[in-house]
Design a protein around this motif. Structure first.
Motif, PDB file in Angstrom:
ATOM      1  N   GLY A  59      -9.718   3.299 -17.290  1.00  0.00           N
ATOM      2  CA  GLY A  59      -9.767   1.837 -17.244  1.00  0.00           C
ATOM      3  C   GLY A  59      -8.412   1.214 -17.463  1.00  0.00           C
ATOM      4  N   GLY A  60      -7.721   1.655 -18.515  1.00  0.00           N
ATOM      5  CA  GLY A  60      -6.388   1.132 -18.785  1.00  0.00           C
ATOM      6  C   GLY A  60      -5.371   1.540 -17.736  1.00  0.00           C
ATOM      7  N   ILE A  61      -5.516   2.763 -17.216  1.00  0.00           N
ATOM      8  CA  ILE A  61      -4.585   3.218 -16.172  1.00  0.00           C
ATOM      9  C   ILE A  61      -4.724   2.366 -14.921  1.00  0.00           C
ATOM     10  CG2 ILE A  61      -4.043   5.140 -14.642  1.00  0.00           C
ATOM     11  CD1 ILE A  61      -4.849   7.038 -16.908  1.00  0.00           C
ATOM     12  N   THR A  62      -5.960   2.104 -14.513  1.00  0.00           N
ATOM     13  CA  THR A  62      -6.187   1.275 -13.326  1.00  0.00           C
ATOM     14  C   THR A  62      -5.647  -0.128 -13.526  1.00  0.00           C
ATOM     15  OG1 THR A  62      -8.215   2.537 -12.915  1.00  0.00           O
ATOM     16  CG2 THR A  62      -7.953   0.466 -11.732  1.00  0.00           C
ATOM     17  N   THR A  63      -5.868  -0.684 -14.696  1.00  0.00           N
ATOM     18  CA  THR A  63      -5.334  -2.018 -14.981  1.00  0.00           C
ATOM     19  C   THR A  63      -3.821  -2.026 -14.926  1.00  0.00           C
ATOM     20  OG1 THR A  63      -7.243  -2.470 -16.397  1.00  0.00           O
ATOM     21  CG2 THR A  63      -5.331  -3.903 -16.642  1.00  0.00           C
ATOM     22  N   GLY A  64      -3.182  -0.993 -15.469  1.00  0.00           N
ATOM     23  CA  GLY A  64      -1.723  -0.915 -15.415  1.00  0.00           C
ATOM     24  C   GLY A  64      -1.199  -0.812 -13.996  1.00  0.00           C
ATOM     25  N   VAL A  65      -1.872  -0.035 -13.168  1.00  0.00           N
ATOM     26  CA  VAL A  65      -1.456   0.077 -11.763  1.00  0.00           C
ATOM     27  C   VAL A  65      -1.590  -1.262 -11.048  1.00  0.00           C
ATOM     28  CG1 VAL A  65      -1.994   1.160  -9.553  1.00  0.00           C
ATOM     29  CG2 VAL A  65      -1.946   2.541 -11.628  1.00  0.00           C
ATOM     30  N   MET A  66      -2.682  -1.967 -11.319  1.00  0.00           N
ATOM     31  CA  MET A  66      -2.868  -3.263 -10.685  1.00  0.00           C
ATOM     32  C   MET A  66      -1.825  -4.281 -11.151  1.00  0.00           C
ATOM     33  SD  MET A  66      -5.276  -3.026  -8.482  1.00  0.00           S
ATOM     34  CE  MET A  66      -4.673  -1.359  -8.181  1.00  0.00           C
ATOM     35  N   LEU A  67      -1.435  -4.214 -12.410  1.00  0.00           N
ATOM     36  CA  LEU A  67      -0.358  -5.087 -12.887  1.00  0.00           C
ATOM     37  C   LEU A  67       0.952  -4.768 -12.177  1.00  0.00           C
ATOM     38  CD1 LEU A  67      -1.049  -5.154 -16.740  1.00  0.00           C
ATOM     39  CD2 LEU A  67      -1.413  -7.002 -15.097  1.00  0.00           C
ATOM     40  N   ALA A  68       1.208  -3.493 -11.956  1.00  0.00           N
ATOM     41  CA  ALA A  68       2.414  -3.114 -11.222  1.00  0.00           C
ATOM     42  C   ALA A  68       2.349  -3.587  -9.775  1.00  0.00           C
ATOM     43  CB  ALA A  68       2.595  -1.596 -11.285  1.00  0.00           C
ATOM     44  N   VAL A  69       1.161  -3.481  -9.168  1.00  0.00           N
ATOM     45  CA  VAL A  69       0.995  -3.975  -7.788  1.00  0.00           C
ATOM     46  C   VAL A  69       1.227  -5.485  -7.737  1.00  0.00           C
ATOM     47  CG1 VAL A  69      -0.677  -4.304  -5.929  1.00  0.00           C
ATOM     48  CG2 VAL A  69      -0.525  -2.104  -7.098  1.00  0.00           C
ATOM     49  N   ALA A  70       0.687  -6.205  -8.715  1.00  0.00           N
ATOM     50  CA  ALA A  70       0.893  -7.646  -8.761  1.00  0.00           C
ATOM     51  C   ALA A  70       2.370  -7.991  -8.917  1.00  0.00           C
ATOM     52  CB  ALA A  70       0.083  -8.249  -9.901  1.00  0.00           C
ATOM     53  N   ARG A  71       3.111  -7.164  -9.652  1.00  0.00           N
ATOM     54  CA  ARG A  71       4.534  -7.432  -9.837  1.00  0.00           C
ATOM     55  C   ARG A  71       5.307  -7.310  -8.535  1.00  0.00           C
ATOM     56  NH1 ARG A  71       9.528  -5.181 -10.449  1.00  0.00           N
ATOM     57  NH2 ARG A  71      10.864  -5.977 -12.131  1.00  0.00           N
ATOM     58  N   ILE A  72       5.007  -6.293  -7.738  1.00  0.00           N
ATOM     59  CA  ILE A  72       5.798  -6.077  -6.531  1.00  0.00           C
ATOM     60  C   ILE A  72       5.303  -6.927  -5.364  1.00  0.00           C
ATOM     61  CG2 ILE A  72       6.342  -3.735  -7.242  1.00  0.00           C
ATOM     62  CD1 ILE A  72       4.318  -2.751  -5.144  1.00  0.00           C
ATOM     63  N   THR A  73       4.076  -7.430  -5.444  1.00  0.00           N
ATOM     64  CA  THR A  73       3.542  -8.207  -4.317  1.00  0.00           C
ATOM     65  C   THR A  73       4.356  -9.459  -4.065  1.00  0.00           C
ATOM     66  OG1 THR A  73       1.312  -7.370  -4.778  1.00  0.00           O
ATOM     67  CG2 THR A  73       1.478  -9.347  -3.421  1.00  0.00           C
ATOM     68  N   GLY A  74       4.906 -10.058  -5.104  1.00  0.00           N
ATOM     69  CA  GLY A  74       5.670 -11.290  -4.932  1.00  0.00           C
ATOM     70  C   GLY A  74       7.154 -11.109  -4.776  1.00  0.00           C
ATOM     71  N   GLU A  75       7.632  -9.872  -4.641  1.00  0.00           N
ATOM     72  CA  GLU A  75       9.076  -9.649  -4.500  1.00  0.00           C
ATOM     73  C   GLU A  75       9.566 -10.085  -3.118  1.00  0.00           C
ATOM     74  OE1 GLU A  75      11.272  -8.889  -6.594  1.00  0.00           O
ATOM     75  OE2 GLU A  75      10.044  -8.330  -8.308  1.00  0.00           O
TER      76      GLU A  75
ATOM     77  N   GLY B  14       0.808  -1.211   0.000  1.00  0.00           N
ATOM     78  CA  GLY B  14       0.000   0.000   0.000  1.00  0.00           C
ATOM     79  C   GLY B  14       0.841   1.261   0.000  1.00  0.00           C
ATOM     80  N   ILE B  15       1.885   1.291   0.818  1.00  0.00           N
ATOM     81  CA  ILE B  15       2.764   2.470   0.851  1.00  0.00           C
ATOM     82  C   ILE B  15       3.497   2.625  -0.477  1.00  0.00           C
ATOM     83  CG2 ILE B  15       4.813   3.454   1.950  1.00  0.00           C
ATOM     84  CD1 ILE B  15       3.901   2.159   4.561  1.00  0.00           C
ATOM     85  N   ALA B  16       3.985   1.521  -1.030  1.00  0.00           N
ATOM     86  CA  ALA B  16       4.674   1.590  -2.320  1.00  0.00           C
ATOM     87  C   ALA B  16       3.745   2.100  -3.418  1.00  0.00           C
ATOM     88  CB  ALA B  16       5.228   0.211  -2.688  1.00  0.00           C
ATOM     89  N   THR B  17       2.486   1.659  -3.410  1.00  0.00           N
ATOM     90  CA  THR B  17       1.525   2.120  -4.403  1.00  0.00           C
ATOM     91  C   THR B  17       1.218   3.600  -4.226  1.00  0.00           C
ATOM     92  OG1 THR B  17       0.537  -0.093  -4.449  1.00  0.00           O
ATOM     93  CG2 THR B  17      -0.759   1.698  -5.388  1.00  0.00           C
ATOM     94  N   ALA B  18       1.089   4.041  -2.970  1.00  0.00           N
ATOM     95  CA  ALA B  18       0.821   5.456  -2.705  1.00  0.00           C
ATOM     96  C   ALA B  18       1.965   6.344  -3.175  1.00  0.00           C
ATOM     97  CB  ALA B  18       0.568   5.668  -1.217  1.00  0.00           C
ATOM     98  N   ILE B  19       3.178   5.817  -3.184  1.00  0.00           N
ATOM     99  CA  ILE B  19       4.335   6.592  -3.658  1.00  0.00           C
ATOM    100  C   ILE B  19       4.464   6.524  -5.171  1.00  0.00           C
ATOM    101  CG2 ILE B  19       6.857   6.760  -3.593  1.00  0.00           C
ATOM    102  CD1 ILE B  19       6.727   5.657  -0.733  1.00  0.00           C
ATOM    103  N   ALA B  20       4.372   5.315  -5.727  1.00  0.00           N
ATOM    104  CA  ALA B  20       4.710   5.114  -7.142  1.00  0.00           C
ATOM    105  C   ALA B  20       3.581   5.504  -8.086  1.00  0.00           C
ATOM    106  CB  ALA B  20       5.085   3.654  -7.377  1.00  0.00           C
ATOM    107  N   ALA B  21       2.322   5.249  -7.711  1.00  0.00           N
ATOM    108  CA  ALA B  21       1.213   5.498  -8.634  1.00  0.00           C
ATOM    109  C   ALA B  21       1.078   6.979  -9.010  1.00  0.00           C
ATOM    110  CB  ALA B  21      -0.086   4.955  -8.051  1.00  0.00           C
TER     111      ALA B  21
END
Length: 359
Positions: free
Chosen positions: A266-282, A149-156
């Motif tokens: 719509g596309g922006i939200t999908t892109g953000v969620m893809l980025a969130v999915a990428r960092i969730t498993g790091e 959540g903090i990473a998304t609040a910074i990066a998005a």
């Protein structure tokens, strides 16, 4: 004479149409060929003693392509057979891509479904023997939610504003430099991002290890994905919408805020969620900057925290520990469900915020 000539000229046309449309495979032919190919592939695999079912599947896929082309060439002709060949190869490629993902999901559910329950989600590993039963992932789940959540609040927001600059304002050398560094950051290894935050935030500035340190590294990994996906979505917005807004005297910043971004939301939200999915498993940045903790730490700015990927690694690293293996698979199932939930939420937001056509 003219009438005879016209009749003679029209005579071959029905015959030509009949030749072009008469020979055609029925609609059930691909399914039937697939069944035959699977049966032959299994027979060949069993006959040659191939132990791996993956080999059986590859043989069946090859037979499906070959048989489809041969049957179509025999019945429909070579021209239509080439089209059947391309279609068969596309279907085979699709199946080869979906089968591993489906197998992973099914296997994870089989291994982890028996562990995931209320106690598993509400308890931590504090006071629990690593080689014994019990324990849960509450501390790891809480850490994952806070760090992501903090990473998304910074990066998005930074990624969105950078993409808006590149599409709407970016001209000249500065835009080229920004684009170049975004491309470079897209392929940066996660361990490099962790080392950078460790050197600057922890060692140079003297801040302690915490969940926030890990969030900074995750934000670095997330930012270029957000920039690239948002940039492509903004480019898809028709220029006519911008020009119509400018013609009405609307300033550029308000056009971007009221017209461009809502159209591409719509596309922006999908892109953000893809980025969130990428960092969730790091795992690497979290292990380097956050450390691990068996107890619940609700404050991401002070002290070590646990994270779901690190928890999975920690539990699975215990050799010959069936309880640790079970907890690892349960945490993996929760992690997959978390990512799938994010994608469903993104689709819902995209449908809700997408422009509605008027009647």
């Amino acid at each position: 004479m003219t009438t005879a000539t016209s009749v003679a000229d029209r005579t071959p046309v029905p015959q030509l149409n009949q030749r072009l449309t008469a020979a055609s495979l029925p609609s059930w032919a691909p399914a039937g060929i697939a069944v035959i190919a699977i049966a032959l592939g299994c027979a060949i695999g069993a006959g040659f003693g191939l132990a791996s079912h993956l080999q059986w599947g590859l043989i069946s896929a090859l037979l499906f392509v070959v048989i489809s082309y041969a049957v179509s060439a025999r019945v429909e002709g070579r021209r239509q057979a080439k089209d059947r060949l391309a279609t068969s190869m596309v279907w085979v490629a699709f199946i080869l891509a979906v089968v591993p993902l489906a197998s992973l999901l099914i296997y994870t559910i089989q291994q982890g479904a028996g562990v995931v329950n209320g106690d598993f989600l509400q308890h931590s590993m504090k006071g629990v023997l690593s080689a014994g039963p019990g324990g849960g992932i509450y501390h790891a789940l809480l850490g994952t939610l806070q760090q992501v959540g903090i990473a998304t609040a910074i990066a998005a927001p930074i990624g969105l504003l950078t993409a808006v600059y590149l599409v709407e304002y970016g001209r000249g050398r500065l835009a080229q430099v920004v684009t170049f560094f975004v491309d470079v950051m897209t392929g940066i290894p996660s361990i490099v991002a962790g080392l950078f935050i460790l050197s600057v935030w922890n060692l140079a500035l003297g801040f302690a290890y915490s969940g926030f340190s890990g969030s900074l590294a995750l934000a670095i990994l997330m930012m270029p994905v957000v920039v690239r996906s948002t940039e492509e979505m903004l480019k898809l917005v028709p220029n006519e919408l911008r020009e119509a807004s400018y013609a009405l005297g609307v300033p550029r910043w308000k056009t971007i805020l009221r017209i461009v971004i809502p159209t591409a939301i719509g596309g922006i939200t999908t892109g953000v969620m893809l980025a969130v999915a990428r960092i969730t498993g790091e795992t690497a940045p979290v292990m380097m900057l956050v450390f691990v903790s068996d107890s619940i730490n609700p404050n991401p700015f002070v002290g070590p925290q646990m994270n779901l990927p690190v928890y999975i690694w920690q539990q699975y690293a215990q050799v010959n520990n069936q309880y640790g293996y079970a907890r690892a698979w349960g945490a993996a199932l929760v992690l997959i469900a978390f990512v799938m939930g994010l994608n469903l939420i993104a689709r819902g937001i995209a449908r809700w915020r997408s422009p509605k056509s008027g009647h």
